[in-house]
Design a protein around this motif. Structure first.
Motif, PDB file in Angstrom:
ATOM      1  N   ASP A   1      -1.715   1.656 -10.065  1.00  0.00           N
ATOM      2  CA  ASP A   1      -1.894   2.517  -8.908  1.00  0.00           C
ATOM      3  C   ASP A   1      -2.774   3.684  -9.332  1.00  0.00           C
ATOM      4  O   ASP A   1      -2.501   4.341 -10.352  1.00  0.00           O
TER       5      ASP A   1
ATOM      6  N   ARG B   1       6.813   7.424  -3.184  1.00  0.00           N
ATOM      7  CA  ARG B   1       6.084   7.631  -4.433  1.00  0.00           C
ATOM      8  C   ARG B   1       6.890   8.533  -5.372  1.00  0.00           C
ATOM      9  O   ARG B   1       6.345   9.415  -6.041  1.00  0.00           O
TER      10      ARG B   1
ATOM     11  N   GLY C   1      -8.140   3.795   1.949  1.00  0.00           N
ATOM     12  CA  GLY C   1      -6.780   4.188   2.297  1.00  0.00           C
ATOM     13  C   GLY C   1      -5.710   3.489   1.492  1.00  0.00           C
ATOM     14  O   GLY C   1      -4.575   3.370   1.940  1.00  0.00           O
ATOM     15  N   VAL C   2      -6.056   3.022   0.309  1.00  0.00           N
ATOM     16  CA  VAL C   2      -5.032   2.422  -0.552  1.00  0.00           C
ATOM     17  C   VAL C   2      -5.222   2.952  -1.966  1.00  0.00           C
ATOM     18  O   VAL C   2      -6.300   3.424  -2.335  1.00  0.00           O
ATOM     19  N   LEU C   3      -4.160   2.897  -2.750  1.00  0.00           N
ATOM     20  CA  LEU C   3      -4.218   3.314  -4.140  1.00  0.00           C
ATOM     21  C   LEU C   3      -3.878   2.172  -5.077  1.00  0.00           C
ATOM     22  O   LEU C   3      -4.169   2.216  -6.262  1.00  0.00           O
TER      23      LEU C   3
ATOM     24  N   PHE D   1      -3.365   6.751  -8.303  1.00  0.00           N
ATOM     25  CA  PHE D   1      -2.871   8.116  -8.430  1.00  0.00           C
ATOM     26  C   PHE D   1      -1.759   8.210  -9.464  1.00  0.00           C
ATOM     27  O   PHE D   1      -1.670   9.193 -10.198  1.00  0.00           O
TER      28      PHE D   1
ATOM     29  N   TYR E   1      -9.864   6.479  -1.942  1.00  0.00           N
ATOM     30  CA  TYR E   1      -8.807   6.551  -0.927  1.00  0.00           C
ATOM     31  C   TYR E   1      -9.418   6.824   0.444  1.00  0.00           C
ATOM     32  O   TYR E   1      -8.982   6.280   1.460  1.00  0.00           O
TER      33      TYR E   1
ATOM     34  N   PRO F   1       0.828  -1.218   0.000  1.00  0.00           N
ATOM     35  CA  PRO F   1       0.000   0.000   0.000  1.00  0.00           C
ATOM     36  C   PRO F   1       0.856   1.259   0.000  1.00  0.00           C
ATOM     37  O   PRO F   1       0.392   2.299  -0.414  1.00  0.00           O
TER      38      PRO F   1
ATOM     39  N   PRO G   1      -9.155   5.337   6.447  1.00  0.00           N
ATOM     40  CA  PRO G   1      -8.102   4.699   7.233  1.00  0.00           C
ATOM     41  C   PRO G   1      -6.724   5.293   6.962  1.00  0.00           C
ATOM     42  O   PRO G   1      -5.951   5.501   7.892  1.00  0.00           O
ATOM     43  N   GLY G   2      -6.431   5.573   5.710  1.00  0.00           N
ATOM     44  CA  GLY G   2      -5.181   6.250   5.396  1.00  0.00           C
ATOM     45  C   GLY G   2      -3.956   5.366   5.534  1.00  0.00           C
ATOM     46  O   GLY G   2      -4.018   4.228   5.989  1.00  0.00           O
ATOM     47  N   LEU G   3      -2.842   5.931   5.084  1.00  0.00           N
ATOM     48  CA  LEU G   3      -1.588   5.191   5.130  1.00  0.00           C
ATOM     49  C   LEU G   3      -0.650   5.768   6.171  1.00  0.00           C
ATOM     50  O   LEU G   3       0.545   5.512   6.159  1.00  0.00           O
TER      51      LEU G   3
END
Lengths: 95, 92, 492, 97, 329
Positions: free
Chosen positions: C135, E164, C192-194, C137, C188, C69, E137-139
């Motif tokens: 992915d 990234r 919370g994942v891309l 984004f 997201y 992630p 939830p986010g990373l």
């Protein structure tokens, strides 16, 4: 103390919202630009007060960037937009 | 106050998105269209960051995405403005 | 002899175009040998990658070594590899054609020759980055690279019409990106994942937020793929651009956005492809197919006809969605991918040949095109072959693709969709047949002395058209070993 | 003590901001508005900076606050002069009673 | 040096701490003015008013980022909103044909507005309802866990230039592409030289320019451990250069052509060299060896920052500076 800073920031924000009337009323482009300048200075002050409230040092950097760039818009306006642009003023518009 | 956190920001982001999307469709002047697009994009950015805040730790990934997005938006705006200038330049 | 590793090939495919474009731009010169060497190298890399994927199947590459992630992944899938290969072929053909087309013009228009190659390479790099991305984004950024390069290419001639078309295209493209980004934000916020795989594993198909996100992603991509009713920008942009640019745009750029739709709906969003969603997409496709086909019939100018044909053909491709609602999805995705590949090769050939014919005739009007004579005969040959592939006559690639879809439709008893497919094929036959009839039976004399047509203006189109026709035989062996969707059948 | 002084300075600054806005809204023409705004704002920001600096005990940060104020003074003055000149050249005459 | 996470009770909306009414009022007023300014920016009758409103909208957006605890974005937005975007828009306005800049015809409220309004309200409500349900939830934790190996202290910089980095490389590509796209449209369309004398301006620029350069490097250095980094730094540099151009300076003769183009391409090129070099040296694209991560990221950051500065200036100029006559400053 935090509340004091926040209240100050709120006061400034309200102040600038009132000043927005000048953008709407004009009548000349310079008047509008002036309220833009007021907005810039006020934003610096708001950021300083928010810094006081939160203690995040990066806000001072943001304020610094605002202060450095305060002149940009006005200079562009004076050098590029206005000299050539009668339409920026409300000549046809009743004020 | 019993507002869930971020409600105001979510509301604003939805409104900005709506204003921008509406302006993009209804405005005739190209410059207005570009401004509208930027407004809507700002709405999306606000949404991203507001959502990134609700987790347990502040999530830097949306921040990075928005930073990237801002750069991309600026670049495309500059190209759009360049096209507009050439389309609607003053006649000599 | 061993081929370079798949990872190395992917890195070459995504970075070489950007590096070459930067070098060309910075050095300010356009040595033809260098640009063609880069294009050739990219083509070899794509071929080698195809070979590797054929041997090894799907592979995943972590950029920077960061796991799912957090980091970004590249995923080399069979369908993506087909697109990479087709991109390389069209890219190479366009580069050769462009070298022959733009250097003709001295003076201020030499500017076009100067900027063409860097922009072309940027678009190529953006496309390659898209086809390996996994992915959400990262796709957004890659889409922007592709769109911005395409817009600049449309505006290349700097004529007023071209600038207007470019502006419309830019606004439509940015609108699409913005909506797409909204979808990314919603998904997201939910998960919370891309990353595609992580998203696919977590997706809750009943959830409102995920549905809104999926709708936003789809609408954004529909705008970019010019699917009816968001197609309004396409004919202008593709019809007014310079011929090699039109070839790239029609063949690849639109196809890339469409490919992403396939990738999403057969990948992470596979569970959401319900009857309603599939049918809605299919109805949009049917609308595009008929609308574009009829308007293509009415066009008087060659490139506009070809541009409307693109609207119609992508409408046809949309029919994969209703066919994939139930039953085995593998042949549907295979058919869809092959359809894109066929369209890319044939449409690029058609636009390149059209550019040559327009130059030879001195006019864009279909009624004033030169006939099947002189060197223009080779361009006409390319048009005929490409038309056969677009219509889907055996043994072309178009035939294999349509055959896969037809079989599925028959096995599902989806007679409605079958009827629409047949109608689409007939329409394609009608407008291309009308073009050939008008031009060949009633040729115009053309300007005298006839303009010189160098091999660079003739060979690329002909080769692309030949490839579209000849690769149909191979295509029946095309399998999608290990595509994401196989692991993600709904209900599993 | 410095706490209280800081608060007083900041409140004063806020009042000056208010006066600048009143001037911007109530004064009759560009030049008078400019006059009101640039002076009041610069002073106001200075007061806010000073107030915050009193609350701060890190020298580097105080320096930064000072720098911010100086920058605003310089650009404020320049911008005022630029706008005034441009307005004059634009044919806007100062307001006469 | 890192800013400590704010310990005060004013931490808005982390789920636990309730917000003070003053904060809520502040946010409400801020967002309300943003929405009003956005509307003005799109629909103001006078084009100039629209542009000024949009610039102010940008300023307030920067404050909104601060309220959302995103100082990095605030910094970027400040350097753009206050600086370049405004300058770009105002300069564009100056380059348009006068008849295309004027007041727009008085707007008649048409019946067709009503369905739009309804649809817009419905869409906004749906969007809001949906976003309110998102768990987000986010990373955040994944990033925190990976920070020790990231080579920088600032999480946002770590995401941008390490986790990234491929996104960021493509983003720099987009920017370079925008420059090439603008140049491909032809030479720069500058407004005619301003007739107004502006004696204060060169003095201002002479005073400010060193500060611009200084703060550019300050932000580059900050980027390693706090909000800052290549992008705001580049934006500041660009603002300085644009200010100099506005004061009458010109791109020096010997900088035009190749040196300028190399400066424009340098950022992307450095990125590519590092990324591919790592592929060659380590075997994985963009995999910084932990012991060299800081220095490699610093190299990329400096190259990208300076290059971004030049690229943004080029975007402001809007065309290849080849035909300007006269000597440099």
């Amino acid at each position: 103390m935090t509340v004091f800073y926040l209240a100050g920031a709120l006061f400034l924000l309200a102040n600038v919202v009132v000043a927005l009337a000048r953008v709407l009323r004009g009548p000349t482009a310079a008047d509008r630009m002036l309220s833009g300048e007021l907005m810039g200075t006020t934003a610096v002050a708001v950021l300083l007060l928010l810094y006081g409230a939160t203690g995040i040092e990066a806000l001072l950097d943001v304020a610094l960037v605002f202060a450095i760039l305060a002149a940009m818009a006005v200079v562009t306006f004076v050098r590029r937009t206005w000299p050539e642009d009668p339409a920026a003023d409300d000549e046809g518009e009743s004020r | 106050m019993s507002l869930p956190p971020g409600t105001l920001f979510l509301l604003a982001s939805a409104l900005l998105f709506a204003i921008g999307a509406h302006g993009l469709v209804t405005c005739r002047h190209l410059l207005r269209k570009v401004l509208a697009l930027n407004v809507a994009t700002t709405g999306v950015f606000l949404l991203l960051v507001t959502l990134g805040r609700s987790g347990t730790a502040v999530d830097p990934v949306p921040h990075a995405m928005v930073l990237t997005g801002i750069v991309v938006a600026l670049s495309t705006t500059a190209v759009a403005l360049g096209l507009i200038v050439r389309l609607e330049r003053r006649r000599p | 002899m061993s081929l370079p590793s798949t990872a190395m090939l992917v890195v070459i495919l995504v970075t070489l175009p950007l590096a070459a474009a930067t070098l060309l731009f910075a050095s300010g010169r356009q040595p033809r040998t260098l640009t063609l060497a880069a294009a050739l190298l990219l083509t070899f890399a794509a071929l080698a990658l195809g070979f590797n994927v054929h041997l090894e199947g799907v592979s995943v590459h972590r950029i920077g070594g960061w796991a799912a992630p957090l980091g970004i992944h590249w995923q080399v899938t069979p369908s993506g590899t087909v697109m990479l290969l087709v991109t390389a072929l069209v890219g190479l053909a366009g580069a050769v054609y462009g070298a022959g087309y733009f250097l003709h013009r001295p003076g201020p228009e030499g500017r076009m020759a100067r900027v063409f190659m860097p922009l072309w390479l940027f678009a190529w790099g953006g496309l390659n980055a898209l086809f390996v991305a996994a992915d959400l984004f990262n796709l957004y950024v890659a889409l922007e690279v592709m769109t911005l390069a395409s817009v600049a290419l449309v505006a290349l001639s700097a004529r007023r019409m071209a600038l207007q078309a470019a502006m419309r295209y830019l606004l439509a493209g940015l609108f699409g990106s913005m909506i797409y980004l909204l979808g990314v934000a919603l998904l997201y916020g939910q998960y919370g994942v891309l990353d595609f795989d992580a998203l696919a594993a977590m997706l809750d198909v009943e959830d409102a937020g995920s549905r809104a996100g999926a709708v936003a992603l789809t609408v954004g991509l529909l705008a970019k793929a010019a699917i009816f009713p968001l197609h309004f920008w396409l004919p202008g942009a593709h019809g007014r651009a310079e011929p090699p640019v039109s070839a790239l745009l029609s063949g690849l750029v639109v196809a890339a956005a469409f490919y992403l739709l396939l990738r999403l709906w057969f990948g992470p969003l596979a569970g959401m492809l319900t009857f309603g969603a599939g049918t809605l997409l299919g109805v949009l496709g049917a609308g595009a197919l008929l609308w574009g086909g009829v308007l293509a019939l009415l066009q008087r100018r060659l490139k506009m006809l070809v541009a409307y044909s693109t609207v119609s053909q992508f409408g046809f491709a949309m029919l994969v969605f209703p066919l994939a609602i139930s039953g085995n999805r593998e042949p549907v995705l295979a058919g869809g991918t092959l359809l894109l590949a066929n369209h890319a090769l044939a449409k690029a050939a058609l636009f390149l040949a059209a550019g040559t014919l327009v130059r030879a005739s001195g006019s864009e009007r279909i009624g004033q095109l030169v006939g099947f004579s002189g060197r223009a005969r080779w361009a006409w040959l390319a048009v005929i072959l490409a038309s056969a592939a677009l219509i889907g006559l055996p043994p072309t690639l178009g035939f294999s693709a349509k055959w896969l879809l037809l079989q599925t439709a028959v096995s599902q008893g989806a007679w409605w969709w079958l009827g629409i497919m047949l109608a689409g094929t007939l329409l394609t036959f009608a407008y291309l047949g009308r073009l050939l009839e008008l031009a060949l039976l009633d040729p115009a004399p053309g300007p005298s002395p006839p303009p010189v047509l160098t091999p660079a203006l003739l060979v690329p189109a002909l080769l692309l058209a030949l490839l579209a026709c000849a690769s149909g035989v191979w295509a029946f062996d095309f399998e999608l070993d290990g595509e994401t969707f196989v692991r993600l059948e709904p209900g599993s | 003590m410095s706490m209280l002084a800081g608060i007083v300075l900041i409140v004063l600054g806020l009042l000056f901001f208010l006066s600048g806005t009143v001037g911007l809204l109530r004064f009759p023409d560009v030049f008078t508005r400019l006059h009101a705004l640039s002076k009041a704002d610069t002073l106001a920001l200075g007061l806010v900076c000073a107030g915050l600096a009193l609350h701060e005990d890190d020298g580097a940060l105080q320096l930064k606050l000072l720098l911010i104020w100086l920058l605003v003074i310089v650009s404020g003055a320049t911008c005022a002069s630029l706008i005034a000149r441009a307005a004059l050249a634009h044919g806007i005459r100062p307001w006469q009673r | 040096m890192r800013a400590p996470p704010s310990p005060t009770a004013s931490d808005p909306g982390n789920g636990d701490g309730l917000m003070h009414p003053v904060e809520i009022t502040f946010d409400a007023l801020l967002l309300f003015s943003m929405v009003v300014l956005a509307w003005q920016g799109v629909h103001a009758r006078n084009m100039f008013r629209a542009v000024v409103s949009f610039i102010m909208f940008g300023l307030l957006t920067a404050v909104a980022w601060v309220r959302l605890e995103a100082p990095d974005i605030a910094l970027a937005e400040a350097s753009l909103g206050a600086g370049l975007t405004g300058a770009l828009l105002l300069a564009t306005l100056g380059r348009l044909a006068p008849e295309r800049r004027g007041a727009r015809r008085p707007k008649v409220v048409k019946l067709s507005t009503l369905p739009w309004l309804t649809m817009g309200l419905a869409g906004t409500t749906v969007l809001l309802a949906v976003t309110l349900t998102l768990p987000a939830p986010g990373l955040g934790e994944a990033v925190l866990a990976a920070m020790p190996a990231a080579g920088v202290d600032s999480p946002v910089t770590a995401v941008l230039l390490n986790f990234r980095a491929w996104d960021t490389l493509l983003e720099i590509g987009v920017m370079l592409l925008a420059v090439i796209a603008l140049w491909s449209l032809g030479q720069d369309v500058l407004a005619s030289k301003p007739r107004l004398p502006a004696p204060a301006l060169p003095a201002l620029v002479r005073l400010l320019f060193p500060l611009f350069v200084l703060s550019t490097f300050y932000l580059l250095w900050r980027g390693g451990h706090g909000p800052g980094g290549a992008f705001p730094a580049g934006a500041l540099l660009a603002a300085g250069l644009v200010l100099a151009l506005l004061a009458g300076a010109q791109v020096p003769e010997r900088m035009r052509g190749a040196p300028l183009r190399w400066a424009l391409g340098a950022g992307l090129f450095a990125f590519l060299v590092v990324a591919v070099g790592l592929m060659w040296a380590v075997g994985t694209f963009f995999a910084y060896p932990p012991q060299h991560a800081s220095i490699l990221i610093a190299i990329i950051e400096i190259a990208a920052g300076l290059s971004i500065g030049v690229m943004l200036t080029a975007l402001f100029l809007g065309g290849e500076p080849t035909d300007i006559k006269g000597g440099g400053k």
